[in-house]
Structures are given as C-alpha cells and as structure tokens.
Design an enzyme around this catalytic site. Structure first.
Site, PDB file in Angstrom:
ATOM      1  N   THR A   1     -55.364 -34.041 -52.521  1.00  0.00           N
ATOM      2  CA  THR A   1     -55.658 -32.617 -52.725  1.00  0.00           C
ATOM      3  C   THR A   1     -54.523 -31.839 -52.044  1.00  0.00           C
ATOM      4  O   THR A   1     -54.735 -31.209 -51.010  1.00  0.00           O
ATOM      5  CB  THR A   1     -57.022 -32.228 -52.105  1.00  0.00           C
ATOM      6  OG1 THR A   1     -57.074 -32.719 -50.747  1.00  0.00           O
ATOM      7  CG2 THR A   1     -58.168 -32.817 -52.888  1.00  0.00           C
TER       8      THR A   1
ATOM      9  N   CYS B   1     -51.647 -34.129 -44.281  1.00  0.00           N
ATOM     10  CA  CYS B   1     -53.032 -33.708 -44.022  1.00  0.00           C
ATOM     11  C   CYS B   1     -53.138 -32.449 -43.160  1.00  0.00           C
ATOM     12  O   CYS B   1     -53.547 -31.399 -43.649  1.00  0.00           O
ATOM     13  CB  CYS B   1     -53.801 -34.843 -43.373  1.00  0.00           C
ATOM     14  SG  CYS B   1     -53.787 -36.333 -44.381  1.00  0.00           S
TER      15      CYS B   1
END
Ligand code: UGA
Length: 444
Positions: free
Chosen positions: A84, A267
């Site tokens: 994502t 991340c």
C-alpha cells in the site's frame, strides 16, 4: 491448512514461507513473473535472513509460487500481503493493489464446501476492512473477512513471523461470523498460539489502527531523540549519553532511541503520512498534527547530514570525493525504498561531490539503477582518496572498521557517523576528525 498468500514482496513471500514452515500447504501469488520465477525455484528475490533456508526446505513440497490466480481456488484462508505505497503526488495510501487482490479472490475462491476466510495483512487506512467486507458480502460467495496486521521488521522478518511478539485479529461485529473467522485463524496460528504468543481480538477499526499506531509510535520515538540531537548540537551535549540515561527508565525504554539520519523504508514514512491523510478524511486531523512534526524532524536529519559533509570540505563539495558506507534504509536488508542514505548521497552528488558507495547487500541493485555512480565492493576501495567518509547505514562490518587502517586510504580524515555507532574517542585518537549527529568527541 490450504493457504494462499496474495502479493509476494517483503511481507508476502516471508509470510508464505513461514506458513509452510508452520506445516501448511501454501500457494503464493504475484503478478511479477520475474519474482515468482525465482521464488518457484526456491531462490529469495531479496535479502532476508533465514528466507533462503525456508524456501529450500519447502518449495516443491508444501510451498508453491504462481502468477496464475486460478491456483488459489482451494485455499481455506487467503492472506492479502500486497503493498500500500504512498499515492503519487499525495500523502494517502494507494489502495489499488488491495482492491485488485480482493477482486482476484472473489473471482477465483471456491466456497462450495463452506466459508472461506480472507485475512488482510497489508497496512491500510482505518475503515478499509469494513468496506472490503461489504464487497465480499455482495460477491455471492461465502467469503468472510478478518484483519490480521503484520508487525515484522525487515532483516528479522522470518523470526518475527514464526515467533511474533503478538497476534492481532480484527473480526466482524457479527459474533457468529466472527467465531468462524477466529476458528480458522486459530487453526492457522496453532503453533505460535500454543507457544503462548499473546492474542488480541478486536473489531476491524481497532485492528487496523493497532498497526498504524505502532508504526507512528516508533516514528515518534525516533524523531523525539533526533529532536534531542538538535538540542545537543546547539548546546554541546551528547545525544547517545542522553538516550542511554533516559532509556534506563523502564517507562521509556532504550529501544528506538538511536539518533542519526532518521527513519526510512517502505513503512514508517508512508504510514505516518497515510495516517494523517485518513485522519483528515475522518475530520480528526488535529489528533495527528504532531505526526507532521515527526515527519519534518525526520527530514531535517537528511539536511543536517548534507550540511555536515559540506562543512567538512569547507563548503565546497564540487569535485570532492565522498565515500558512503551503507545505502539501504537500515542494515540486514537490500531495500532502498525511501532510504535516508540514498537521499543524502543523491543530494551530495547533485552538489557536485564525487561519490563512491559501498553496501553489503544493495551494491548490485544500485549499480543497475545508477550506472553513473562508483559502487565498489570494499570499504577500502570506496575510501581510497576520500575527502569525507560518511557512515550512513550501520551494517555490522562498518562498526568493526579499524580507524588506524582506514586512515591510510583517505585523502583527508573526515568521518561523519550518520548513525552514532562508532566510538568517537577511538576514531579521534587514530587521527580522524570525527563528527556524529548530536554528538561530539568529549572527555566524558
Ligand atoms: C517497521 C516496524 O518496525 C515493523 O514493526 C513493521 O511491521 C514494519 O515497519 C511494517 O510496517 O511493515 P521496518 O520498516 O523493517 O519495520 O524498519 P524498522 O526496524 O522499524 O526501522 C525503520 C527505520 O528507522 C530505519 O531506517 C532505521 O534505521 C530507523 N531507526 C530505527 C532509527 O533511525 N533509529 C532507531 O533507534 C531505530
């Protein structure tokens, strides 16, 4: 159990291999045929400790990799492990890969023998699980959804998956449906659960928030200590001593208090930004405005490192040779995503510095991406004739360098310790001009 893992990147490939290690029959699916071709031969497509051994043990036995979505049909649990990433030109997350994974599952999953579970592992904006569960409910198939966030760290991913420090289930509000989903996950994680791994069961939004809250906390801790580094620079303090001292307080703890050039990777940076974007959509942006500061402090570290390099060569980087030790976002990985080291190196290059970069894992990838840069295999080669040596990623071999030997290779003995991992005294005694980040050579 029969398991599919959709997305075979740093998260999915490790998850698939670890599920096989737990005794399951696993198929990993990805659209990247080059990656799948390697995995199917039992070759790890990226650097991750322990993964090659797991692949060697399980590929062709309980573990298959494919680009053919029809092969996931019989799984009892479909794990979603796709990326994502940050959306182009926006701080929000790009959800297109998750949505595509759900479409693939809806099309191919077989549910004639009873309910099948979809378990989301990707880091997603809160509210995604509810939206996806409605899509699954409208599919006409018996597909249930649980959110089961992943907390693995690159470089420790295999150990973090096989012996996690906690397991989180986000379950649907309907208790009967939730119990079916829970029973499937309990069966899947029977081994770590039997070993006493704490299990936290919650609803969808809580499980989604746990993940981004954890990463936001870690990012905040790093930026906090980097803010203290700025104060130390302004006052002559030593941030490593400060971190050591406050870390002895159990309530604070000493982990993630390493000041330096800041956090990067696939991340932490994008997760805090996507979290702010989602808070804005929910009308609670004020709750997370502090993360804007966390991000800003983090990015200032890169400016600070560039300035230190400039100061070391009296303000003119043009034609000066800078040896960069470490280019990945942290050690024990070959991941270059949002690497502070790569960003700093690129900026030095743009200012006219001649770069020589050495990295134990990312050398080949860097040579492929940037054929114009010098990427030797050894520190000695990189340091030859250097005006500044910058340690930017704390790989173990760099921590063990002998300053007395290295000084014979360089042109000018300037060492910038971008991660505060070298012994300032030792380097100074060997004749180097040592510069840390929020840390100076002191007698104490
Ligand atoms: C992070 C989290 O630690 C994992 O728990 C999470 O599962 C993962 O993101 C994810 O969301 O998938 P990772 O990206 O592998 O894991 O990297 P970290 O070990 O958290 O390090 C992140 C960055 O912070 C690195 O650039 C590291 O050098 C930097 N860092 C870390 C510091 O600058 N100081 C520290 O004290 C610690």
């Amino acid at each position: 159990m029969r398991i599919s893992v959709i997305g075979c990147g740093y998260l999915g490939a490790v998850h698939a291999a670890c599920m096989a290690e737990l005794g399951h029959d696993v198929v990993g699916l990805d659209v990247d045929s080059a990656k799948i071709e390697k995995l199917a031969r039992g070759v790890a497509p990226f650097h991750e400790e322990g993964l090659p051994e797991l692949l060697e043990r399980h590929v062709c036995k309980g573990l298959r990799f494919t680009t053919d979505p029809a092969e996931i049909a019989d799984a009892q649990i479909h794990f979603i492990g796709v990326g994502t990433p940050q959306r182009q030109g926006h701080i929000a997350a790009d959800m297109s890969y998750v949505d595509a994974a759900i479409a693939t599952i809806i099309e191919h999953a077989r549910t004639d023998d009873g309910p099948v579970l979809v378990a989301g592992k990707s880091t997603v904006p809160v509210g995604t699980a509810q939206r996806l569960s409605e899509r699954l409910a409208g599919s006409g198939k018996q597909l249930l959804l649980a959110w089961n966030p992943e907390f693995l760290r690159e470089g420790h991913a295999v150990a973090d998956t096989l012996t996690p420090d906690r397991i989180v289930y986000g379950l649907p509000d309907d208790h009967d449906v939730g119990h079916v989903a829970k029973a499937l996950l309990d069966e899947c994680y029977a081994k770590p659960l039997a070993a006493g791994t704490p299990l936290i069961v919650a609803n969808y939004p809580t499980a989604e928030l746990v993940k981004v809250a954890a990463n936001s906390f870690l990012a905040t801790k790093i930026s906090f200590i980097n803010a203290m580094a700025e104060l130390c620079d302004a006052t002559g303090g030593d941030v490593t001593r400060l971190a050591e001292a406050i870390g002895h307080d159990d309530r604070i703890g000493s982990k993630f208090l390493q000041a330096g050039i800041g956090f990067g990777g696939g991340c932490l940076p994008k997760d805090i930004r996507a979290f702010m974007a989602r808070a804005g959509e929910l009308g609670v942006d004020q709750a997370l405005t502090f993360l804007r500061e966390v991000d800003a402090i983090n990015l200032r570290r890169r400016d600070a490192a560039v300035e230190l390099a400039e100061q070391a060569v009296q303000g003119r980087l043009v034609g000066k040779k800078v040896a960069v030790l470490g280019i990945t976002f942290k050690p024990d990985t070959d991941d270059l995503r949002d690497s502070p080291a790569l960003d700093i190196a690129t900026r030095l290059w743009a200012r006219g510095a001649e770069l020589s970069i050495v990295d134990p894992a990312a050398g080949p990838e860097l040579r492929r991406r940037r054929p114009d840069l010098s990427v030797p295999d050894t520190v000695d080669e990189a340091a030859r004739g250097a005006d500044v040596v910058m340690l930017l990623t704390p790989w173990r071999e760099f921590l063990e360098l002998d300053p007395a030997a290295l000084i014979t290779k360089v042109n000018t003995p300037n060492i910038i310790d971008g991660r505060n991992v070298l012994d300032p005294q030792r380097w100074a005694e060997a004749g180097w001009n040592y510069v840390g980040m929020g840390r100076r050579v002191s007698t104490w």
